[in-house]
Design a protein around this motif. Structure first.
Motif, PDB file in Angstrom:
ATOM      1  N   TYR A  42      49.179  27.917  31.407  1.00 20.31           N
ATOM      2  CA  TYR A  42      49.454  29.386  30.575  1.00 20.31           C
ATOM      3  C   TYR A  42      50.806  29.321  29.929  1.00 20.31           C
ATOM      4  O   TYR A  42      51.192  30.393  29.818  1.00 20.31           O
ATOM      5  CB  TYR A  42      49.470  30.511  31.448  1.00 20.31           C
ATOM      6  N   TRP A  83      45.022  37.915  38.109  1.00 24.08           N
ATOM      7  CA  TRP A  83      43.317  38.546  37.967  1.00 24.08           C
ATOM      8  C   TRP A  83      43.273  39.796  38.852  1.00 24.08           C
ATOM      9  O   TRP A  83      42.446  40.412  39.023  1.00 24.08           O
ATOM     10  CB  TRP A  83      42.474  37.478  38.780  1.00 24.08           C
ATOM     11  N   GLN A  98      40.569  45.478  34.669  1.00 24.38           N
ATOM     12  CA  GLN A  98      41.663  45.349  33.831  1.00 24.38           C
ATOM     13  C   GLN A  98      41.042  45.607  32.540  1.00 24.38           C
ATOM     14  O   GLN A  98      40.065  44.927  32.022  1.00 24.38           O
ATOM     15  CB  GLN A  98      42.334  44.122  33.798  1.00 24.38           C
TER      16      GLN A  98
HETATM   17  C1  GAL Z   1      45.590  38.190  33.513  1.00 23.76           C
HETATM   18  C2  GAL Z   1      45.028  38.259  32.161  1.00 23.76           C
HETATM   19  C3  GAL Z   1      43.620  37.401  32.022  1.00 23.76           C
HETATM   20  C4  GAL Z   1      43.978  35.917  32.714  1.00 23.76           C
HETATM   21  C5  GAL Z   1      44.574  36.182  34.099  1.00 23.76           C
HETATM   22  C6  GAL Z   1      44.840  34.678  34.447  1.00 23.76           C
HETATM   23  O1  GAL Z   1      47.083  38.378  33.526  1.00 23.76           O
HETATM   24  O2  GAL Z   1      44.938  39.546  31.873  1.00 23.76           O
HETATM   25  O3  GAL Z   1      43.282  37.396  30.606  1.00 23.76           O
HETATM   26  O4  GAL Z   1      44.885  35.374  31.737  1.00 23.76           O
HETATM   27  O5  GAL Z   1      45.792  36.880  34.134  1.00 23.76           O
HETATM   28  O6  GAL Z   1      45.568  34.642  35.623  1.00 23.76           O
END
Ligand code: GAL
Length: 352
Positions: free
Chosen positions: A135, A262, A298
């Motif tokens: 990420y 998540w 979310q």
């Molecule tokens: C969240 C995000 C998701 C995905 C996830 C991965 O914060 O909203 O779209 O990226 O993290 O951990």
């Protein structure tokens, strides 16, 4: 006698089975109500794969784009269509994984795709969070298509706002671009009443939300970029993501989540007179049991209820990190009061 009875019973059983099948088909396939958190099937009876979704209304048809996590196929983004929001036909793969760039020998993937239509170029323009494992690639991906269902052609990966920030060290990009662009993660696009389009995204390693006006083609930021004129930092240092904007009576609302991966957390809604802000928090709009967890979901989008000016659908993802393809959709209705406030509460089943 015995035989007749058995035959009668068999007929009854057959009639019952056909009736239940028909009922199930009507409610699951064509759909007549929303059941948040349950498995939602498309008109072929397969679970809908459109996570972190975005919605486009074009020629009276709704298009739902989202992360296609169907195991075993090289799809990045799937597209579904509907005329009533209940029954969704799978249009197919809008963007294939094989069309995404490979950067430094590492594959990229798509999260939270959103599509808008550009009447000037007559193109459908997809914006997405383009990412790599870890990420920290954190870029906007942009793709276009001549038709709503695609296939979309990938154009470029960018960081829309050239802006020095304190988080450059987290960016492994060896080209030096790290000094230029703010990171780009959870995102959304919004077309305003005057036809101008904007991208909202979690920047600065998710610490600050950004909003940037798009160019006339909707394929990049408006240039020259000028802070607080063509782009702005909003929700500064608030650590928010999952942006879902909507407009009501000339004001801009932005529902967001906190940043816990998540795992679900509490939503917030902020409001502004200008799309570039400043935004002021109204607090968590959710009420009732699990309100502090956004009902275990979310935010991803807010869609106006067809034919209404004050009713909206809050759309969210119930992520199942152990089995992401089985993640569910949580759609809930809300009505904005004339004073600009609203609440969202859980509904087991509902219709608009
Ligand atoms: C969240 C995000 C998701 C995905 C996830 C991965 O914060 O909203 O779209 O990226 O993290 O951990």
């Amino acid at each position: 006698m015995q035989k007749n009875y058995t035959i009668k019973l068999q007929w009854r059983y057959l009639a019952f089975s056909v009736a239940s099948w028909l009922l199930a088909t009507v409610s699951v396939m064509a759909g007549s109500e929303f059941r948040p958190g349950e498995v939602w099937s498309d008109t072929d009876g397969n679970p809908i794969q459109a996570h972190g979704g975005g919605f486009l209304v074009h020629s009276n048809v709704y298009y739902w784009y989202g992360e296609d996590r169907t195991p075993g196929i090289r799809s990045a983004v799937a597209c579904y269509s509907s005329t009533n929001l209940y029954g969704w036909k799978r249009e197919g793969v809008a963007l294939w994984q094989t069309n995404l760039p490979v950067v430094n020998d590492r594959r990229t993937f798509v999260e939270r795709p959103k599509v808008i239509y550009n009447p000037r170029t007559k193109k459908f323009v997809m914006w997405m969070h383009l990412e790599q494992n870890g990420y920290s690639y954190a870029r906007a991906g942009i793709a276009t298509s001549d038709s709503p269902a695609g296939p979309f052609t990938f154009l470029k990966a960018i960081r829309p706002v050239a802006n020095r920030n304190d988080f450059a060290t987290l960016d492994p990009d060896p080209t030096g671009e790290k000094l230029l662009g703010s990171m780009f993660r959870d995102m959304n696009v919004y077309v305003d009443d005057d036809g101008r389009a904007y991208v909202f995204y979690a920047g600065e390693d998710n610490w600050t939300m950004y909003v940037a006006s798009l160019d006339d083609d909707f394929t990049g930021p408006e240039l020259p970029a000028v802070e607080n004129k063509t782009w702005a930092k909003i929700l500064v240092r608030d650590h928010r993501e999952g942006p879902a904007p909507f407009k009501y009576r000339g004001k801009y609302y932005l529902i967001t989540s906190a940043c816990t991966g998540w795992r679900p957390n509490a939503a917030d809604c902020a409001v502004a007179n200008n799309i570039l802000g400043p935004y002021k928090s109204l607090g968590n709009p959710c009420i009732g049991e699990n309100a502090d967890l956004t009902f275990k979901s979310q935010s991803t989008f807010v869609l106006p209820v067809p034919g209404s000016s004050d009713r909206f659908i809050f759309m969210a993802d119930e992520w199942h990190p152990q089995n992401l393809p089985d993640s569910r959709y949580v759609w809930l209705p809300f009505t904005v009061r004339t004073n600009g406030t609203f609440t969202i509460s859980w509904q087991e089943r509902w219709k608009y």
